[in-house]
Design an enzyme around this catalytic site. Structure first.
Site, PDB file in Angstrom:
ATOM      1  N   GLY A   1       0.822  -1.206   0.000  1.00 37.27           N
ATOM      2  CA  GLY A   1       0.000   0.000   0.000  1.00 37.27           C
ATOM      3  C   GLY A   1       0.847   1.244   0.000  1.00 37.27           C
ATOM      4  CG  ASN A   2      -0.327   4.740  -1.652  1.00 39.63           C
ATOM      5  OD1 ASN A   2      -0.932   5.677  -1.146  1.00 39.63           O
ATOM      6  ND2 ASN A   2      -0.828   4.036  -2.666  1.00 39.63           N
TER       7      ASN A   2
END
Ligand code: CTP
Ligand code: CA
Length: 231
Positions: free
Chosen positions: A33-34
Site C-alpha cells: 500500500g501507500n
C-alpha cells in the site's frame, strides 16, 4: 469567492473525485500500500458539493467520515478503483484523480495466508503493472467534453525540474489539468496544508500559494469550472 457564501457554479454538474491509496493483496491479510490519507480528495468532494455539484467520491482505504451530501463508493485495489472510476465517469462533467493508485500488484495472490518456510528462506514477490486509470479516461473520446484532472507529486532530478517533468507527465496522461506538488523538501502525506502549481494542457500555469487543502480544492474547481462547456 474566498469570503461569503459559496457560489453555485457547479450546480447541475456531476463530478467524480477519487481519493486515498489502493492496496494490492499478497494474501487475505497482507497487502502492498501507500501513505495517501485521502484528505485532498475529501476536501475536493466537500468543496464541489458546497458549489452545488452532484458528487461521487471513490474512496480507496480512507478512514475519514463520509462528507455530507456526497455519494461515497469504497474500493481497495487499483483494479476496483479503475472499474468504479470508469463507471462513474461515463456521465460526469469532471473527473479528478486525487487517489494514489498502486502502480504495481503482486502477480500472484495467495488464497491462503502465506506461511514461513521451514528452511528459513524468504519468498520473492513478483509484480505486474496496474492499468493507468487517468490515461484511460483521458484518451477515451466518449469523455471528450468532460474536464479531467490528475495529480502529481514530483521531485526534480537530473532529467529535469519539477515543472519540466510535470509538463511531460501532463502530455503523457492526456488530461486537461495536472495539479503538481513539489515534494522535494519532504512529505505532504497526512498534512493539513498543500502548495501546488496547476498546469493546463492549454498552456496555463496557475501558482497556488501554501494554504489549506480546502483552499487548493477551490482553486482546482475554479480552473475546472472555467473549462466546462456551457449550455
Ligand atoms: N494514476 C492513475 N492510474 C495509475 C497511476 C496513477 O490514474 N495506475 C493517476 C493518479 O491518480 C494521478 C496521476 O495519475 O492523478 C499521476 O500519478 P503518478 O503516480 O504521478 O503517475 P504515474 O503514471 O504512475 O507515474 P510515476 O511513474 O511517476 O509514478
Ligand atoms: Ca505512480
Amino acid at each position: 469567492g474566498a469570503a461569503g457564501a459559496p457560489s453555485a457554479d457547479l450546480a447541475g454538474r456531476h463530478v467524480v473525485v477519487s481519493a486515498g491509496g489502493t492496496r494490492e493483496y499478497l494474501d487475505p491479510v497482507r497487502f502492498l500500500g501507500n501513505r495517501s490519507s485521502g484528505l485532498q480528495g475529501y476536501a475536493l468532494a466537500r468543496a464541489a458539493a458546497a458549489r452545488g455539484a452532484e458528487v461521487t467520491l471513490i474512496a480507496a482505504n480512507v478512514t475519514l467520515a463520509d462528507p455530507a451530501g456526497v455519494k461515497v463508493v469504497r474500493v481497495e485495489t487499483t483494479a476496483q478503483l479503475r472499474d468504479a472510476v470508469v463507471a462513474a465517469s461515463l456521465a460526469a462533467d469532471a473527473v479528478v484523480m486525487a487517489a494514489a493508485p498502486a502502480d504495481f500488484r503482486p502477480t500472484d495472490v495467495s488464497d491462503a495466508k502465506i506461511k514461513k518456510a521451514a528452511d528459513g528462506s524468504a519468498p520473492a514477490i513478483t509484480l505486474a503493472q496496474n492499468p493507468d486509470i487517468l490515461h484511460e479516461i483521458s484518451t477515451d473520446r466518449s469523455r471528450a467534453d468532460s474536464v479531467i484532472v490528475g495529480f502529481a507529486a514530483e521531485t526534480g532530478d537530473d532529467t529535469g525540474s519539477v515543472l519540466d517533468l510535470a509538463r511531460v507527465k501532463l502530455a503523457r496522461k492526456g488530461c486537461d489539468l495536472l495539479v503538481v506538488n513539489d515534494v522535494s523538501g519532504g512529505a505532504v502525506f497526512g498534512s493539513a496544508d498543500n502548495e501546488a502549481v496547476i498546469l493546463g494542457a492549454d498552456g496555463a500555469t496557475v501558482d497556488v500559494p501554501h494554504g489549506s487543502k480546502s483552499a487548493l480544492a477551490h482553486v482546482i474547481w475554479d480552473e475546472v469550472s472555467r473549462r466546462l462547456p456551457t449550455g
